[in-house]
Design a protein around this motif. Structure first.
Motif, PDB file in Angstrom:
ATOM      1  N   ASP A   1       0.738  -1.192   0.030  1.00 50.49           N
ATOM      2  CA  ASP A   1      -0.118  -0.042  -0.184  1.00 50.49           C
ATOM      3  C   ASP A   1       0.871   1.380  -0.061  1.00 50.49           C
ATOM      4  O   ASP A   1       0.509   2.328  -0.568  1.00 50.49           O
ATOM      5  CB  ASP A   1      -0.952  -0.037   1.249  1.00 50.49           C
TER       6      ASP A   1
ATOM      7  N   ASP B   1       2.206   1.541  -3.340  1.00 54.24           N
ATOM      8  CA  ASP B   1       0.958   2.298  -4.177  1.00 54.24           C
ATOM      9  C   ASP B   1       0.596   3.814  -4.177  1.00 54.24           C
ATOM     10  O   ASP B   1       0.425   4.732  -4.889  1.00 54.24           O
ATOM     11  CB  ASP B   1      -0.329   1.478  -3.920  1.00 54.24           C
TER      12      ASP B   1
ATOM     13  N   PRO C   1      -6.487   3.223  -1.858  1.00 53.98           N
ATOM     14  CA  PRO C   1      -5.559   2.076  -1.654  1.00 53.98           C
ATOM     15  C   PRO C   1      -6.387   0.880  -1.135  1.00 53.98           C
ATOM     16  O   PRO C   1      -7.482   1.141  -0.590  1.00 53.98           O
ATOM     17  CB  PRO C   1      -4.523   2.605  -0.869  1.00 53.98           C
TER      18      PRO C   1
ATOM     19  N   GLY D   1      -6.046  -1.297  -5.714  1.00 50.21           N
ATOM     20  CA  GLY D   1      -5.596  -0.459  -4.843  1.00 50.21           C
ATOM     21  C   GLY D   1      -4.222   0.378  -5.637  1.00 50.21           C
ATOM     22  O   GLY D   1      -3.716   1.362  -5.211  1.00 50.21           O
ATOM     23  N   SER D   2      -3.990  -0.028  -6.986  1.00 46.90           N
ATOM     24  CA  SER D   2      -2.957   0.451  -7.675  1.00 46.90           C
ATOM     25  C   SER D   2      -3.647   0.931  -9.001  1.00 46.90           C
ATOM     26  O   SER D   2      -3.839   2.100  -9.265  1.00 46.90           O
ATOM     27  CB  SER D   2      -2.010  -0.561  -7.896  1.00 46.90           C
TER      28      SER D   2
END
Ligand SMILES: [Zn+2]
Ligand SMILES: [Zn+2]
Length: 346
Positions: free
Chosen positions: A44, A47, A61, A116-117
Motif C-alpha cells: 500500500d 501504491d 488504496p 489499490g494500484s
C-alpha cells in the motif's frame, strides 16, 4: 441505499484524505461491495507513493478487502448474490480472454486490474469489484481475520506450495513481518522444519510462538552458516525487498533447493550461475494467487487454526495505521474496520 459513501483517497501531497463520493453502479461483470474490513499491506505504501496525482478521482488504496455484496451488475454469475460475504485480494479479476487465462494461469492474466494500484481498493465504505476476482469467505472467519489472508496469507501459502519442499524438509522464512508471520504458521502446519530469520531479538518469542523451530537473529548470527550446519534448506521464502540480504542467504540452499521471492526490490539479485547449475538450485518469483487458490488458503487456515495476528483500527485512522505499518511497529497486520456491521462480526 445511501447516495454517497466515505473513502480514503491519495491526496495531491500523497497524504491520505477522507472524502465523500457518490455511490457508483456496478457495470457488466461487476459487483458493488459494502466493505467491512481492509488489511494494510506493505505494498500500500508504494501504491500511495506511485499514485498518479492527475487521476480523477484519486486512487483509493487497499487490497485485503472483505465485505458484503450490495448490488450486482449485468452478467454476474449466479453464485454471487446480494448479501454474500466476499473478499478481494491484490488481483482484481482476470479477463478470461488472454493467453494466460486460456492456459488457466489466472494470476498471470495480462488484463487484470491491480487492486489499490490500477483500480480503487478497500480503504472505503464501498468498492466496485470484478466478479472474476471475488473470493468466498468461510463462516468460521470474521471479516478482520479473513482480510490479511487475501494477500499476506495467499502469497505465503502459495509460495510454500510452489517451493517443492515436502513434509519433514527444512524451510526458512526470511523477513518476519505481515507476510512472514503467516508464512511461519503455514510452514509449521504443512509439516516443515521451520527456521525464521529476522533482524533483532525482540521478535524471537513471537517467531517461535508462530511456529518456528529455530529463530535466527541476523544482527547476532550469520543465517547462511547456521542453516548450513542444520543441513541446508530445501526452500527459502523471502518476504523482504533487500536483494543483498536475499543473496547472503542463498548459500544455505540444499542441492535441488528453491528460493521463492515474494519481496519486491529494485536492485538486481546477485547469484553465481554455477551455483544454480551445479546442484540444480532454483530462484523463482511467486505472484499471489487466483481466487480459487485464495479460497484454499482460507480453508487451510480454518482447518489448521492459522490466524493473522492483527491490530484493529477504524477507517478514519488510515493514515496513522499506514505510518505504524511503515515504521515496522505493527504486530503483525493492521486491519481497518469499516461500517457498523464489522462490530457484530467480531
Ligand atoms: Zn499485499
Ligand atoms: Zn486474462
Amino acid at each position: 441505499m445511501k447516495s454517497s459513501y466515505r473513502a480514503i483517497q491519495v491526496g495531491h501531497d500523497k497524504r491520505l484524505e477522507l472524502v465523500e463520493r457518490p455511490v457508483p453502479k456496478p457495470g457488466a461483470g461487476e459487483v458493488l461491495i459494502a466493505v467491512e474490513a481492509c488489511g494494510i499491506c506493505g505494498a500500500d505504501a508504494s501504491d500511495i507513493d506511485r499514485a498518479d496525482p492527475a487521476l480523477v478521482p484519486p486512487r483509493v488504496p487497499g487490497h485485503e478487502v472483505v465485505g458484503r455484496i450490495i448490488a450486482l451488475g449485468a452478467n454476474t454469475p449466479s453464485s454471487w448474490a446480494v448479501g454474500t460475504r466476499v473478499g478481494v485480494g491484490r488481483l482484481g479479476g482476470h479477463c478470461n480472454e488472454c493467453n494466460e487465462c486460456r492456459r488457466g494461469h489466472f494470476n498471470l492474466c495480462r488484463n487484470q486490474p491491480v487492486v489499490g494500484s490500477s483500480c480503487d481498493g478497500g480503504y472505503a465504505e464501498m468498492m466496485i469489484a470484478r466478479a472474476t476476482g471475488l473470493v468466498s469467505i468461510p463462516e468460521e472467519l470474521s471479516s478482520v481475520e479473513a482480510a490479511p489472508i487475501l494477500c499476506a496469507g495467499i502469497a505465503t501459502f502459495n509460495a510454500l506450495k510452489k517451493s517443492g519442499a515436502e513434509a519433514g524438509d527444512t524451510v526458512a522464512i526470511l523477513g518476519i513481518g505481515g507476510l512472514g508471520h503467516m508464512a511461519l504458521q503455514y510452514a509449521r502446519k504443512m509439516g516443515f522444519r521451520v527456521v525464521a530469520i529476522g533482524r533483532g531479538d525482540d521478535i524471537r518469542a513471537d517467531a517461535l510462538a508462530l511456529g518456528a523451530h529455530r529463530y535466527i537473529d541476523t544482527r547476532q548470527e550469520t543465517a547462511a552458516e547456521i542453516l548450513k550446519e542444520m543441513g541446508g534448506a530445501k526452500a527459502i521464502v523471502t518476504t523482504i525487498g533487500n536483494a543483498a540480504a536475499v543473496a547472503e542467504i542463498m548459500p544455505a540452499l540444499q542441492p535441488g533447493g528453491q528460493i521463492v521471492i515474494l519481496g519486491v526490490g529494485k536492485d538486481p539479485l546477485q547469484v553465481s550461475m554455477g551455483y544454480l547449475v551445479g546442484a540444480e538450485r532454483g530462484v523463482m518469483g511467486s505472484m499471489t494467487g487466483t481466487p480459487f487458490e485464495n479460497e484454499k488458503a482460507l480453508d487451510f487456515s480454518v482447518l489448521t487454526g492459522v490466524r493473522p495476528r492483527i491490530e484493529i483500527m477504524p477507517l478514519e485512522r488510515a493514515e496513522e495505521a499506514l505510518e505504524k505499518m511503515k515504521s515496522g511497529a505493527a504486530k503483525f497486520r493492521i486491519v481497518l474496520t469499516i461500517g457498523e456491521r464489522t462490530h457484530a462480526d467480531q
